[in-house]
Scaffold this active site. Structure first.
Site, mmCIF file in Angstrom:
data_model
loop_
_atom_site.group_PDB
_atom_site.id
_atom_site.type_symbol
_atom_site.label_atom_id
_atom_site.label_comp_id
_atom_site.label_asym_id
_atom_site.label_seq_id
_atom_site.Cartn_x
_atom_site.Cartn_y
_atom_site.Cartn_z
ATOM 1 N N ASP A 157 108.365 110.068 6.759
ATOM 2 C CA ASP A 157 108.779 108.536 7.246
ATOM 3 C C ASP A 157 109.582 108.673 8.781
ATOM 4 O OD1 ASP A 157 109.966 106.070 7.387
ATOM 5 O OD2 ASP A 157 111.335 106.430 5.878
ATOM 6 N N ASP A 205 105.625 101.913 12.131
ATOM 7 C CA ASP A 205 106.375 102.599 11.148
ATOM 8 C C ASP A 205 105.075 103.138 10.044
ATOM 9 O OD1 ASP A 205 108.299 102.998 8.975
ATOM 10 O OD2 ASP A 205 107.835 101.197 7.924
#
Length: 439
Positions: free
Chosen positions: A117, A318
């Site tokens: 992440d 992202d």
């Protein structure tokens, strides 16, 4: 835990025999070399976490859209003075564990799969004896001679909000929805590919209580910019530099790569400035200056894509969001131009949940190009369209951002990043892009 999936047609016709028994899927003996790790999609045939849900294609797409929306609300909640702790990110990682890598933790080493992440700062693992954890594979601190808990007086304990001191260890308990997670802040050796990192700080989850959402079965590897992220903790080794290439879902084993450190990074890369936003200091902001559909530069209100460090508005890359989200005026302008360019012109536009540009039958899809200062990112149909596994429906896999967020964030998401090498170079303040077959 539910998982995110991008439902391209080939995902559903790959024979089960090509799953975990395929030689490319031996996660216990992956070909991680040097500072390079293989990346797997969580719903690939190689993943032990792949969804077994019998939901229809349409139901799964709608579910993914809802999960992405929760992810965006999390990203926009990252404001100054609010650190991301293991379960703060976990709240949204429940819906957003899209790509996984293998890590070895402890002495002797225990292999675990961690969600990658880029917008979270902290690593956390389900630990043995955890009450209510959904995983059958957990890290066992008792089997590691190098494991230790972080004391309450350690500086790392001050980097998580509301720490408590249970059994002389820094711990926390955080509630979200109808569930809560309890964890200790701990340290041990972690090995990524060939690189050992000693005294690596992470959250050791020991209890999950309540109904509703539960943490994902795998752990989390945070690649953000905060003090407890991998890049900060291993700064001397990796120089706050890494790149990743997310594989196309058309590849057999869905395997990409994560390269840590400045060594062996690609040479033919074009860069744009990496921006720092104090309102959301963990995130990787860039300067989006325009969007082009085919050869037409779309007319977009400048304020809708402007970087604003005061409000936290701007554009980020992202890895945890699946479908790119654009603020409403930006999305509508891009969507309208896209519809004009689709052939045949007589193609009928329908909708599916938050996707309002869907077509039945065969169409010719125009490219979309995100134009950053210094580099363009052009996406062909494979990066843009979702295709039904059961019929002829296809949808533009870009949607409007939710309007109930505290400021505008345009998110360049994982589907649109596929088959691009994304290079994060924090010391030189730049983000690089290069086309690459990631599989």
């Amino acid at each position: 835990m539910t998982t995110l999936v991008i439902f391209l047609q080939l995902l559903f016709i790959i024979p089960l025999a090509l799953g975990l028994n395929h030689p490319n899927c031996d996660l216990t003996n992956t070909q991680d070399q040097g500072s390079t790790l293989r990346i797997f999609h969580i719903d690939s045939p190689c993943s032990p976490f792949k969804s077994s849900s019998p939901l229809s294609w349409e139901a799964r797409v709608l579910k993914t859209l809802a999960q992405d929306q929760a992810r965006l609300q999390y990203l926009t909640s990252l404001v100054a003075g609010r650190s991301v702790v293991p379960v703060a990110s976990g709240r949204q990682m429940l819906q957003s564990t899209t790509y996984i890598v293998k890590a070895k933790i402890g002495t002797p080493a225990q292999s675990l799969l961690l969600a990658m992440d880029t917008s979270s700062d902290v690593a956390w693992l389900p630990c043995s004896g955890c009450v209510g954890c959904p995983s059958t594979t957990a890290f066992s601190p008792a089997k590691s001679t190098t494991f230790k808990n972080v004391s309450c007086s350690a500086p790392q304990c001050k980097q998580v909000p509301n720490p408590t001191c249970g059994s002389r260890a820094c711990s926390f308990n955080l509630t979200y929805g109808s569930s809560s997670i309890a964890a200790n802040l701990s340290q041990d050796t972690i090995r990524l590919a060939a690189d050992p990192i000693n005294a690596f700080t992470f959250g050791c989850v020991n209890k999950v209580a309540g109904g509703g959402t539960i943490p994902p079965p795998q752990g989390l590897l945070g690649l953000g910019r905060g003090p407890l992220s991998l890049m900060s903790q291993a700064q001397s080794l990796y120089k706050s530099t890494f790149s990743y290439c997310l594989p196309s879902f058309r590849s057999l084993a869905f395997s990409g790569s994560l390269r840590l450190g400045p060594t062996a990074q690609p040479v033919r890369v074009k860069y744009t400035q990496l921006l720092r936003n104090p309102r959301r200091s963990s995130l990787y902001y860039v300067n989006l200056v325009a969007i082009r559909v085919a050869k037409k530069v779309v007319d977009i209100p400048p304020a809708a894509i402007a970087f604003n460090p005061t409000t936290g508005a701007g554009t980020i890359f992202d890895s945890g969001t699946v479908y790119t989200r654009l603020s409403k005026p930006v999305y509508e302008a891009v969507r309208n131009e896209f519809r004009k360019r689709v052939k045949p012109r007589t193609a009928v536009v329908t909708s599916l949940g938050g996707f309002d540009t869907c077509y039945s039958g065969k169409i010719t899809v125009p490219t979309i190009t995100f134009m950053f200062k210094g580099v363009n990112m052009t996406m062909p149909a494979d990066n843009l369209m979702l295709h039904s596994s059961a019929g002829s429906l296809s949808c533009l896999a870009i949607a409007s951002s939710p309007e109930n967020v505290n400021s505008v964030v345009n998110v360049i998401a994982s589907m649109q990043q596929q088959n691009h090498r994304v290079l994060i170079d924090v010391p030189n303040g730049r983000l690089g892009l290069a086309r690459e077959r990631c599989s």
